[in-house]
Write a protein that holds these residues in place. Structure first.
Motif, PDB file in Angstrom:
ATOM      1  N   PHE A 118       0.859  -1.188   0.000  1.00 36.78           N
ATOM      2  CA  PHE A 118       0.000   0.000   0.000  1.00 36.78           C
ATOM      3  C   PHE A 118       0.893   1.235   0.000  1.00 36.78           C
ATOM      4  CE2 PHE A 118      -4.108  -1.854   2.061  1.00 36.78           C
ATOM      5  CZ  PHE A 118      -4.226  -2.701   0.984  1.00 36.78           C
TER       6      PHE A 118
ATOM      7  N   TYR B  50       1.352   8.121   1.929  1.00 37.32           N
ATOM      8  CA  TYR B  50       0.922   9.318   1.209  1.00 37.32           C
ATOM      9  C   TYR B  50       2.062  10.242   0.854  1.00 37.32           C
ATOM     10  CZ  TYR B  50       1.012  12.044   5.561  1.00 37.32           C
ATOM     11  OH  TYR B  50       1.400  12.671   6.698  1.00 37.32           O
TER      12      TYR B  50
ATOM     13  N   GLU C  88      -8.384   0.335  -1.754  1.00 34.60           N
ATOM     14  CA  GLU C  88      -7.143   1.089  -1.613  1.00 34.60           C
ATOM     15  C   GLU C  88      -6.825   1.829  -2.920  1.00 34.60           C
ATOM     16  OE1 GLU C  88      -5.464   1.213   1.177  1.00 34.60           O
ATOM     17  OE2 GLU C  88      -3.719   2.327   0.446  1.00 34.60           O
TER      18      GLU C  88
ATOM     19  N   ARG D  43      -8.813   2.653  -5.242  1.00 30.69           N
ATOM     20  CA  ARG D  43      -9.829   3.683  -5.440  1.00 30.69           C
ATOM     21  C   ARG D  43      -9.382   4.986  -4.782  1.00 30.69           C
ATOM     22  NH1 ARG D  43     -12.172   7.212  -5.186  1.00 30.69           N
ATOM     23  NH2 ARG D  43     -14.323   7.906  -4.973  1.00 30.69           N
ATOM     24  N   GLY D  44      -8.747   4.844  -3.612  1.00 28.54           N
ATOM     25  CA  GLY D  44      -8.253   6.019  -2.905  1.00 28.54           C
ATOM     26  C   GLY D  44      -7.164   6.750  -3.676  1.00 28.54           C
TER      27      GLY D  44
ATOM     28  N   THR E  92      -7.772   9.631  -6.859  1.00 26.81           N
ATOM     29  CA  THR E  92      -7.939  11.071  -6.725  1.00 26.81           C
ATOM     30  C   THR E  92      -6.664  11.727  -6.220  1.00 26.81           C
ATOM     31  OG1 THR E  92      -8.988  10.533  -4.636  1.00 26.81           O
ATOM     32  CG2 THR E  92     -10.426  11.171  -6.431  1.00 26.81           C
TER      33      THR E  92
ATOM     34  N   VAL F 137      -3.243  13.765  -5.916  1.00 26.87           N
ATOM     35  CA  VAL F 137      -2.923  15.083  -6.457  1.00 26.87           C
ATOM     36  C   VAL F 137      -2.060  14.963  -7.708  1.00 26.87           C
ATOM     37  CG1 VAL F 137      -1.938  17.306  -5.909  1.00 26.87           C
ATOM     38  CG2 VAL F 137      -2.904  15.906  -4.103  1.00 26.87           C
TER      39      VAL F 137
ATOM     40  N   GLY G 166     -17.994   5.270 -11.368  1.00 24.60           N
ATOM     41  CA  GLY G 166     -18.092   6.261 -10.303  1.00 24.60           C
ATOM     42  C   GLY G 166     -17.112   7.403 -10.515  1.00 24.60           C
TER      43      GLY G 166
ATOM     44  N   GLY H  75     -18.017  10.319 -12.659  1.00 25.22           N
ATOM     45  CA  GLY H  75     -18.865  11.324 -12.042  1.00 25.22           C
ATOM     46  C   GLY H  75     -18.097  12.515 -11.505  1.00 25.22           C
ATOM     47  N   LEU H  76     -16.806  12.356 -11.259  1.00 25.51           N
ATOM     48  CA  LEU H  76     -16.023  13.457 -10.697  1.00 25.51           C
ATOM     49  C   LEU H  76     -15.820  14.571 -11.706  1.00 25.51           C
ATOM     50  CD1 LEU H  76     -13.228  11.603  -8.736  1.00 25.51           C
ATOM     51  CD2 LEU H  76     -15.317  12.604  -7.886  1.00 25.51           C
TER      52      LEU H  76
ATOM     53  N   VAL I  96      -3.288   2.642   7.947  1.00 23.08           N
ATOM     54  CA  VAL I  96      -4.434   3.044   7.128  1.00 23.08           C
ATOM     55  C   VAL I  96      -5.685   2.742   7.928  1.00 23.08           C
ATOM     56  CG1 VAL I  96      -5.700   2.697   4.991  1.00 23.08           C
ATOM     57  CG2 VAL I  96      -3.223   2.514   4.994  1.00 23.08           C
TER      58      VAL I  96
ATOM     59  N   TYR J  83      -6.778  16.123   1.653  1.00 16.47           N
ATOM     60  CA  TYR J  83      -6.787  16.452   0.237  1.00 16.47           C
ATOM     61  C   TYR J  83      -8.172  16.867  -0.220  1.00 16.47           C
ATOM     62  CZ  TYR J  83      -2.262  14.455   0.345  1.00 16.47           C
ATOM     63  OH  TYR J  83      -0.957  14.211   0.655  1.00 16.47           O
TER      64      TYR J  83
ATOM     65  N   SER K  29      -0.968  21.571  -3.904  1.00 17.88           N
ATOM     66  CA  SER K  29      -1.199  20.170  -3.555  1.00 17.88           C
ATOM     67  C   SER K  29      -2.671  19.907  -3.271  1.00 17.88           C
ATOM     68  CB  SER K  29      -0.359  19.785  -2.342  1.00 17.88           C
ATOM     69  OG  SER K  29      -0.712  20.600  -1.255  1.00 17.88           O
ATOM     70  N   ARG K  30      -3.490  20.891  -3.480  1.00 22.60           N
ATOM     71  CA  ARG K  30      -4.925  20.801  -3.280  1.00 22.60           C
ATOM     72  C   ARG K  30      -5.246  20.181  -1.915  1.00 22.60           C
ATOM     73  NH1 ARG K  30      -8.163  17.891  -7.015  1.00 22.60           N
ATOM     74  NH2 ARG K  30      -6.502  16.411  -7.305  1.00 22.60           N
TER      75      ARG K  30
ATOM     76  N   SER L 175     -21.037  19.381  -6.636  1.00 24.68           N
ATOM     77  CA  SER L 175     -21.997  18.322  -6.921  1.00 24.68           C
ATOM     78  C   SER L 175     -21.780  17.223  -5.899  1.00 24.68           C
ATOM     79  CB  SER L 175     -21.791  17.775  -8.326  1.00 24.68           C
ATOM     80  OG  SER L 175     -20.555  17.109  -8.366  1.00 24.68           O
TER      81      SER L 175
ATOM     82  N   ALA M  39     -20.772  14.454  -6.446  1.00 26.41           N
ATOM     83  CA  ALA M  39     -19.551  13.722  -6.758  1.00 26.41           C
ATOM     84  C   ALA M  39     -18.327  14.366  -6.120  1.00 26.41           C
ATOM     85  CB  ALA M  39     -19.362  13.644  -8.267  1.00 26.41           C
ATOM     86  N   SER M  40     -18.390  15.691  -5.906  1.00 26.92           N
ATOM     87  CA  SER M  40     -17.224  16.358  -5.326  1.00 26.92           C
ATOM     88  C   SER M  40     -16.938  15.838  -3.932  1.00 26.92           C
ATOM     89  CB  SER M  40     -17.444  17.858  -5.231  1.00 26.92           C
ATOM     90  OG  SER M  40     -18.099  18.309  -6.366  1.00 26.92           O
TER      91      SER M  40
ATOM     92  N   LEU N 274     -16.836  12.895  -3.056  1.00 27.38           N
ATOM     93  CA  LEU N 274     -15.949  11.738  -3.184  1.00 27.38           C
ATOM     94  C   LEU N 274     -14.492  12.142  -3.244  1.00 27.38           C
ATOM     95  CD1 LEU N 274     -17.806   9.627  -5.860  1.00 27.38           C
ATOM     96  CD2 LEU N 274     -17.510   9.091  -3.453  1.00 27.38           C
ATOM     97  N   GLU N 275     -14.296  13.373  -3.698  1.00 27.51           N
ATOM     98  CA  GLU N 275     -12.918  13.798  -3.908  1.00 27.51           C
ATOM     99  C   GLU N 275     -12.222  14.218  -2.641  1.00 27.51           C
ATOM    100  OE1 GLU N 275     -11.225  16.122  -7.314  1.00 27.51           O
ATOM    101  OE2 GLU N 275     -13.371  16.451  -7.500  1.00 27.51           O
TER     102      GLU N 275
ATOM    103  N   PRO O 125      -8.064  11.291   1.189  1.00 24.99           N
ATOM    104  CA  PRO O 125      -7.934  10.915   2.582  1.00 24.99           C
ATOM    105  C   PRO O 125      -7.173  11.946   3.415  1.00 24.99           C
ATOM    106  CG  PRO O 125      -6.281   9.796   1.293  1.00 24.99           C
ATOM    107  CD  PRO O 125      -7.099  10.603   0.330  1.00 24.99           C
TER     108      PRO O 125
ATOM    109  N   GLY P  90      -4.113  12.710   5.866  1.00 31.09           N
ATOM    110  CA  GLY P  90      -2.816  12.171   6.277  1.00 31.09           C
ATOM    111  C   GLY P  90      -2.302  12.918   7.485  1.00 31.09           C
TER     112      GLY P  90
ATOM    113  N   ARG Q 127      -9.067   7.348   5.917  1.00 31.89           N
ATOM    114  CA  ARG Q 127     -10.008   7.558   4.817  1.00 31.89           C
ATOM    115  C   ARG Q 127     -11.229   8.304   5.294  1.00 31.89           C
ATOM    116  NH1 ARG Q 127      -8.911   2.977   2.078  1.00 31.89           N
ATOM    117  NH2 ARG Q 127      -6.831   3.241   1.277  1.00 31.89           N
TER     118      ARG Q 127
END
Lengths: 828, 446
Positions: A319, A322, A351, A353-354, A357, A359, A388, A391-392, B205, B340, B362-363, B390, B392-393, B395-396, B399, B401, B445
């Motif tokens: 894994f 970050y 994992e 999936r994480g 997104t 950066v 999914g 959708g972003l 994690v 993030y 780095s958003r 939206s 969907a945002s 989801l963004e 995670p 840290g 997460r």
């Protein structure tokens, strides 16, 4: 980097160096020299100070001496004459009572790298070999290697070589290792230092005395040794066992490398060694130094090629953290993809999936394509995640997802429904050309199922004037043509506009020519166009049951512990920067480039080109040539898609179930037969070998289960062509299944259901004759063997032929038997 | 085999360049720098350059192996068939040596000590072959003295109290104590010290449902020795220390690790019975023992996060975060929490000394907590302006840290019972044992 005023600096320094006041004050003198060296490492050209520095060399201050030598070695090649002056000082230093001074002088004497000075250097070097101090001997030994490389064309001095061989017994381990290094260089032409039994045993016994670097060197050189007996081999292996689990990654890697080269004939031992290094390799993966982590990861990838299950339990160790750099994350994902199994797939996908997104866009894109790879075996879950992500509406994510979907659909056509649904509306967030090409390809191939396809294409066509990417334009042309074939009413108008633009206004020759080609093609008629454009929708060679084949260790053993594995990934990703999948997936397979129809008698000729399988094919071709007398040729075209295969297979299965011959219709002109071929090793054979071997004789394997799984199946097909009489040619299609259930069964059963009993008595006789023939001929070896050993197993072969042609079928069976036998004997 | 070694600053300045075999010119330095900075972000440690056609006569393919330490590029050029493990280990060892000799690793210290570094390189590598990297051997050869780059600072004065009396209790070693050149011990004599550090790195994690998904610890015991004469040292670990799953020792809470490896020089004859490591430390730093533990931590992870994310009526994203620290109450920590997501921000934090900022490149929202007492809970509310929000945002986001350093704590529970030196040191020697747990990667997460 020269900076302004460098001349002034040099002038200033020269003045200081020649100032007698400074020369008399040791500390000031040393500081001035320091300034010179500093200027030198900053890139200022201080070569003009050479003569002053030569003078500074004659001093008792060791620090000053060392500094001067750094200077002299850098500039000696520019001033060969002045360098002669230094030699005197150096030779005097070689007599110094202080061993440190002696070794320093000797080392720098050889570092001057001036061929003209060789004659002055040889004598002190030879004396150095017999010096009391080990540090002088170390330098002297390597000095000979330097001398040799200065004048490579001169003769090798046998006396020196002998002296070096005898110094292998030197009490100092570094001297010993340096002797090995020097001999390697001096005797390069002869293949390096001679590694015989006494030397090997001597080196192995002293391995413990060496430090990490020495051990690595010795282990590397020992790779050339071939033990004379099995006992000796195992003695060596047990001696090395401790270093195999060494906490120092270099030693561990070098030992494994040596293990693999020693045990190249013993796969079981090599596998055990791989198991053994798992712990140390994993530890290196968690090392503090990220460069070391990366190296370990790359080598784990190599190991996984042969033992896919090696790290299965430890998947969590891969894994990504970050804060890790992108290059490590990408490698970790590549490893994770390999480790997927039923238990961990949910966790792994979660994992990954994480990471989608992330950066860093590269990381995000590799995460997405990793999910796509897993999708080949777990398509539903992965498609859910991928949809999914659409959708972003993030540009780079959408692009990567569409590309991944295209690649996935190419391999697993059954995903196409979901993909077609997901495609709606994602063109808005696609900006880069790669992503748009992928979308266009999907729209072209599955246009009839995407309701909005014409409208999407229309947007593209309206914007074609401002389109800059060549690839997108080409893909747009093809996609519009394909869509026109299935939805002419909606597409005709825009196709006309597109062709008009491309032919009349487009400046790029490629696009224009392609448009012209399509235009003319349309003139030939719709059917012709359809033939050309409706190519394959999926990869013809890989079917549903893909399992990654385990490669033999020997395939990568030679690149283990070199820089090779560390670069591989970059090459892979480069080559995967793709166009349409058709081009990508065809590339790696050399066999598909061969002409589609191969006559078996030409096999040898054609195959001299392929490297990995040459040996096997030659032998199999020989056997084939001797065995078969029926003029029969196999061919792969027209290609059969997995769906068609499945359809045909099941259809005939059903017919076969109701086998009552009376019910059979006359037109059902097909044959069904079962046969057992004795070849125990086949189920353990790697699918790639199998596929390669089959393709040689023009049998296409469509799908297979991974090796070592039960029941083990392979599906295959081919077309036969037989010139029966005069100019008549019979061509038939043969579908086949190889099944190995694992239970011992030594009976050779030939069961035959003929679809057309109306072929009357002759046919029946024919069958009986065939049975006999098979029993005596091809089946013979199998039965004899199995007769001896009741536990022997056979592979059940089920063949279906359409239309019926017994001779061809028989011929095919004998070809197949030969291939399988050759393969299994090859393995054994 | 190493052809050249050079050290570059992050801006590409040549700090050190040493050619061992005379196979390629010094122009490769700039070739390397161009290649490695051509793309943004860190590059993998191996860089390969195939020269253009017209240059091909001058050199073959170039293979650079580099590591980044102290903000510098440490590069070796080598051949394709050399072992990457060896070259990288060598470069790491070289940086460690230079750190030992110069005190610290930075552009400045390398620049000031270039003579020393040339001297070191000369002794360590001959003709591209590593000769020795043991500081015990090297100390006989290295003559140049290190130049310390400690700037004058008012903070140094804070140790001196009224009338020059030393106020600071000598129970605590200053954090800079272990960053001095090893050679100075020879001259100063009195300052003979030994540091034993137990350093653990945690990677954790935690899933969005609060379930611990992964918890790994990589640990090591490092000895840094400034003692000129120390023949043997005995380090006693917890009696209950066990390796692997099966063993269970003693009755106390077991301290268990999955795998454990030792430095070559460690003698383990008393390890099985009494968990004692014996070694004769050489000067400078060395890693005595390394160990790993996966998925089975003796204690709960130190931090938990309870996030709530929702959209408010004004089209903003509300992130409400509660962070709980499950450590003993006396501890107070410095924690950075990094989440993030995108977009601009307004915030409500529970205490004025905390801060949060949005880092656009780095958003991420970074929430800095300078003092986080154990056993307490902190909360923060972030309101994010999201253009085109939206569902969907949501989801963004994530995670999260965390980065932190837990002093005096080991996640595995490993402790050092005692530290004995023989022969008994004549001068008052100082022995320091320090424990620290770093967050290698602590991900939660959402």
């Amino acid at each position: 980097m020269p900076y302004l005023g460098s001349e002034d600096t040099v002038r200033e320094l020269r003045r200081a160096l020649s100032n007698p006041n400074i020369q008399s004050d040791q500390l000031r003198y040393r500081n001035t020299i320091l300034k010179v060296i500093r200027a030198m490492s900053q890139g200022v050209d201080v070569s003009g100070l050479f003569s002053e520095m030569v003078k500074a060399c004659a001093t008792v201050d060791i620090v000053q001496k060392k500094l001067v030598y750094v200077f002299l070695c850098s500039y000696a090649s520019l001033n060969p004459e002045l360098s002669l002056l230094v030699i005197n000082t150096l030779r005097k230093d070689c007599q110094d009572p202080n061993p440190m001074v002696r070794s320093l002088a000797l080392r720098n004497m050889t570092n001057l790298r001036l061929p003209s000075l060789v004659e002055y250097v040889e004598q002190p070097l030879t004396a150095g070999l017999r010096d009391r101090a080990a540090c002088v001997r170390r330098v002297a030994v390597l000095g000979f290697a330097k001398l040799h490389n200065l004048q490579t064309n001169s003769e090798i001095d046998a006396a020196v070589v002998n002296e070096l061989y005898s110094l292998l017994r030197d009490p100092d381990p570094v001297v010993m290792v340096n002797c090995l290094r020097a001999l390697e260089e001096i005797l390069k032409e002869e293949g390096g230092v001679a590694i015989n039994k006494p030397i090997t045993h001597h080196l192995l016994n002293r391995l413990k005395e060496c430090d990490v670097w020495g051990q690595c060197e010795v282990l590397r050189i020992l790779q050339r040794y071939r033990p004379q007996s099995e006992d000796e081999l195992f003695d060596i292996l047990s001696l090395l066992d401790a270093s195999l689990v060494s906490p120092h990654p270099p030693v561990m890697a070098a030992t494994l490398s040596l293990f693999l080269s020693l045990c190249s004939g013993l796969p079981a031992v090599s596998l055990a060694a791989l198991e053994r290094v798992r712990g140390p390799l994993l530890a290196a993966c968690g090392s503090m130094s990220r460069e070391m982590r990366f190296t370990a990861l790359c080598h784990i990838q190599l190991l996984l090629r042969s033992v896919p299950g090696l790290m299965g339990v430890h998947y969590k160790r891969f894994f990504c953290g970050y804060a890790e750099p992108a290059y490590i994350k990408q490698r970790k994902m590549q490893v994770l993809v390999e480790l997927v199994n039923d238990e961990n797939v949910a966790m792994l996908l979660d994992e990954l999936r994480g990471y989608c997104t992330d950066v860093n866009t590269d990381t995000a894109q590799s995460a997405i394509s990793a999910i796509g790879h897993i999708g080949r075996s777990y398509s539903d879950r992965c498609l859910e995640i991928l949809t999914g992500l659409l959708g972003l509406k993030q540009e780079h994510i959408t692009s990567a997802v569409v590309q991944t979907m295209r690649d996935l659909v190419w391999v697993c056509p059954q995903c196409s429904d979901t993909v077609c649904l997901a495609l709606e509306g994602c063109e808005e967030s696609l900006q880069d050309s790669q992503g748009r090409q992928a979308l266009l390809w999907l729209l072209g191939v599955y246009g009839e199922r995407v309701s909005c396809a014409p409208y999407t294409l229309e947007v593209f066509i309206d914007g074609v004037r401002s389109e800059t990417s060549l690839g997108v334009k080409m893909e747009l042309l093809t996609a519009t043509m394909r869509l026109f074939l299935c939805r002419p009413a909606e597409t005709q108008d825009m196709l006309g506009r597109l062709l008009h633009y491309c032919i009349e206004e487009e400046t790029d020759m490629c696009v224009r020519d392609q448009a012209l080609l399509y235009y003319r093609l349309l003139h030939c008629g719709i059917e012709e166009t359809r033939k050309v454009l409706h190519g394959r929708r999926s990869d013809p060679s890989l079917g549903v049951l893909i399992g990654r084949p385990a490669e033999p260790i020997s395939q990568w053993a030679c690149s283990f512990n070199t820089l090779e594995p560390l670069r591989q990934g970059t090459i892979e990703t480069e080559s995967a920067s793709r166009g349409s999948p058709e081009h990508v997936t065809f590339d790696p397979k050399p066999n598909t480039d061969l002409s589609d129809t191969l006559n078996y008698s030409h096999i040898e000729k054609v195959h001299s080109g392929s490297d990995s399988t040459t040996q096997r094919t030659d032998s199999s071709a020989d056997i084939l040539a001797s065995n078969i007398t029926v003029p029969l040729s196999l061919s792969l075209s027209p290609a059969l898609s997995p769906e068609e295969f499945e359809h045909l297979w099941l259809q005939q299965q059903a017919l076969h179930a109701e086998q009552d011959p009376e019910k059979m219709k006359e037109e059902e002109d097909y044959t069904y037969m079962e046969e057992r071929i004795h070849c125990p090793a086949i189920p353990h054979c790697s699918p790639q070998n199998l596929q390669a071997a089959m393709q040689l004789v023009n049998i296409q394997t469509l799908a297979f289960t991974p090796p070592h799984t039960l029941p083990w199946r392979v599906y295959l097909y081919t077309h036969t062509q037989r010139t029966s009489s005069a100019d008549m040619t019979h061509s038939t299609l043969i579908l086949g299944e190889l099944l190995y259930t694992g239970e011992a069964n030594q009976k050779v059963r030939v069961k035959k259901g003929t679809g057309d009993r109306e072929v009357v008595v002759e046919g029946r006789e024919d069958v009986q004759i065939k049975e006999q023939e098979e029993a005596t001929g091809d089946g013979l070896s199998g039965r004899e063997l199995s007769g001896k050993d009741g536990e022997e197993e056979g592979v059940k072969v089920t063949l279906k032929q359409q239309p019926r042609d017994d001779k061809a079928l028989k011929g095919f069976l004998s070809i197949l038997t030969t291939v399988l036998h050759t393969l299994s004997s090859d393995r054994a | 085999m190493i052809s050249q070694v050079f050290i570059l600053s992050s801006k590409g300045d040549h700090l050190i360049y040493k050619d061992f075999r005379g196979e390629a010119g010094s122009d490769v330095v700039s070739i390397f720098y161009e290649k490695v900075t051509a793309l943004t972000g860190d590059q993998p440690p191996v860089v390969m350059v195939t020269p253009h056609k017209r240059e091909q006569h001058s050199h073959k393919d170039l293979h650079f192996v580099h590591v980044r330490q102290g903000g510098l590029y440490w590069v070796a050029t080598t051949t394709a068939n050399s072992s990457p493990f060896t070259v990288i280990e060598f470069l790491n060892r070289l940086t460690a040596l230079i750190k030992d000799y110069c005190g610290s690793l930075s552009e400045k210290s390398v620049q000031m000590n270039f003579a020393l570094i040339y001297e070191l390189l000369d002794e360590v590598v001959d003709y591209g072959y590593v000769q020795t990297t043991s500081s015990d051997v090297l100390k006989n050869f290295i003559q140049t003295e290190a130049v310390s780059s400690r700037p004058f600072s008012l903070f140094d004065l804070s140790n001196i109290g009224l009338f020059g009396a030393e106020t600071q209790q000598s129970k605590v070693a200053p954090s800079s104590a272990a960053t001095r050149p090893i050679q100075s011990s020879r001259e100063q004599g009195g300052k003979s010290e030994i540091f034993v550090d137990v350093i653990e790195r945690m990677s954790v994690v935690i899933g969005s449902n609060g379930v611990l998904m992964k918890a790994d610890v990589e640990g090591e015991i490092r000895v840094k020795c400034y003692m000129p004469s120390c023949s043997e040292m005995r380090i006693g670990l917890n009696e209950e220390f066990s390796i692997g799953k099966s063993q269970l020792r003693g009755y106390g809470a077991a301290v268990r690790v999955d795998e454990c490896s030792f430095h070559q020089a460690v003698r383990l004859d008393e390890f099985d019975s009494h968990r004692i490591l014996r070694l004769s430390p050489s000067q400078g730093e060395q890693t005595v023992m390394q160990y790993q533990l996966s998925d089975d931590l003796p204690s709960a992870p130190p931090f938990r996060l309870f996030p709530t994310i929702e959209r408010d009526s004004g089209g903003r994203l509300l992130m409400y975060m509660k962070l709980r620290c499950d450590l003993p109450p006396k501890r107070s920590l410095n924690v950075d929490c990094c989440c993030y997501c995108g977009f601009s921000l307004s915030q409500e934090l529970s205490s004025p000394d905390q801060s949060a900022e949005l880092r656009p490149q780095s958003r991420a929202v970074v929430w800095q907590i300078p003092r986080f007492p154990g056993g307490t809970q902190l909360s923060a509310l972030f309101k994010l302006e999201v253009p085109g929000l939206s569902s969907a945002s949501m989801l963004e986001v994530g995670p999260v840290g965390l980065s932190f350093e837990l002093p005096k704590i080991t996640a595995t529970g490993l402790q050092i019972r005692f530290l004995r030196l023989t022969p008994v040191q004549p001068s008052p020697s100082q022995r320091w044992v320090r424990y620290v747990t770093h967050s290698d990667s602590y991900t939660i997460r959402i």
